[in-house]
Design an enzyme around this catalytic site. Structure first.
Site: not given
Ligand code: AP5
Ligand code: MG
Length: 201
Positions: A88, A13, A139, A125, A150
């Protein structure tokens, strides 16, 4: 244009939101990034969010909805927003509908990034290993145990949004297992963007 990138942790994302931001002049709004900044600043929102985030659980809806409502009022969100990690839950989706409606805006598309669970675990990882190797701040939720929570939370609380938006006819599913470039191409092809509005890659 306002769109949502929907998908499990590690689906890409953030990666794709940044590319769309650069190409189309839209603003990435990552609730995860906003909450991590609040935690780092020790603000009241951050203090409330930290324990949920560290455990891999969702921060309460009212905290996140309030933060988004305030953020989309800022001038840099006027041209359009890419919602990354929001909504979410169904209550968050309903709140987004009403806040956009109140502001005379609408949701144009929801892109679902589909990625196998084993690939998600590997990606997160790898991200933690690379961040550690470069001396960066890993993180707090990028541990194998928290990643398990998660993923479970995504399936239980967030995946119902797939049906929610499919019913509205604005859901576009994209194969998130492809390379980053291929995923970007597929997203652009799925979006209702006029060809002449595209900046060169
Ligand atoms: P990346 O682009 O970082 O993926 P992502 O989907 O953004 O993953 P996140 O870990 O950020 O998702 P998340 O939803 O758990 O975290 P968030 O910060 O929203 O890619 C991941 C890796 O893969 C990178 O190294 C990238 O280079 C690689 N990659 C990408 N595309 C690829 C491809 N096509 N092929 C190979 N490799 C690839 O949320 C964190 C926490 O915040 C939540 O757990 C919750 O506690 C809180 N939170 C956030 N939003 C809310 C909400 N709306 N409501 C309640 N709690 C919330
Ligand atoms: Mg993210």
């Amino acid at each position: 244009m306002n769109l949502i990138l929907l998908g499990p942790p590690g689906a890409g994302k953030g990666t794709q939101a940044k590319r769309l931001e650069a190409r189309f002049g839209l603003k990435q709004l990552s609730t995860g990034d906003m909450l991590r900044a609040a935690v780092a600043a020790g603000s009241p929102v951050g203090q409330r969010a930290k324990e949920y985030m560290d455990a891999g659980k969702l921060v309460p809806d009212d905290v996140v909805i309030g933060a988004v409502d305030e953020r989309i009022e800022q001038p840099d969100c006027k041209a359009g927003v890419i919602f990354d990690g929001f909504p979410r839950t169904v209550p968050q989706a309903e709140a987004l509908d009403s806040m956009l409606g109140r502001k005379g805006r609408r949701l144009d598309a929801v892109v679902e990034l589909k990625v196998d669970s084993s690939a998600l675990v590997d990606r997160v990882r790898k991200r933690a290993e690379e961040t550690r190797a470069s001396g960066g701040q890993v993180r707090a939720d990028d541990t194998p145990e928290t990643m398990e929570t998660r993923l479970r939370v995504y399936h239980e609380q967030t995946s119902p949004l797939i049906a929610y938006y499919a019913k509205r006819g604005i859901l576009k599913a994209v194969d998130g297992m492809a390379t980053i470039d291929k995923v970007s191409e597929a997203i652009e092809a799925a979006l209702p963007l006029p060809k002449q509005g595209r900046n060169p890659a």
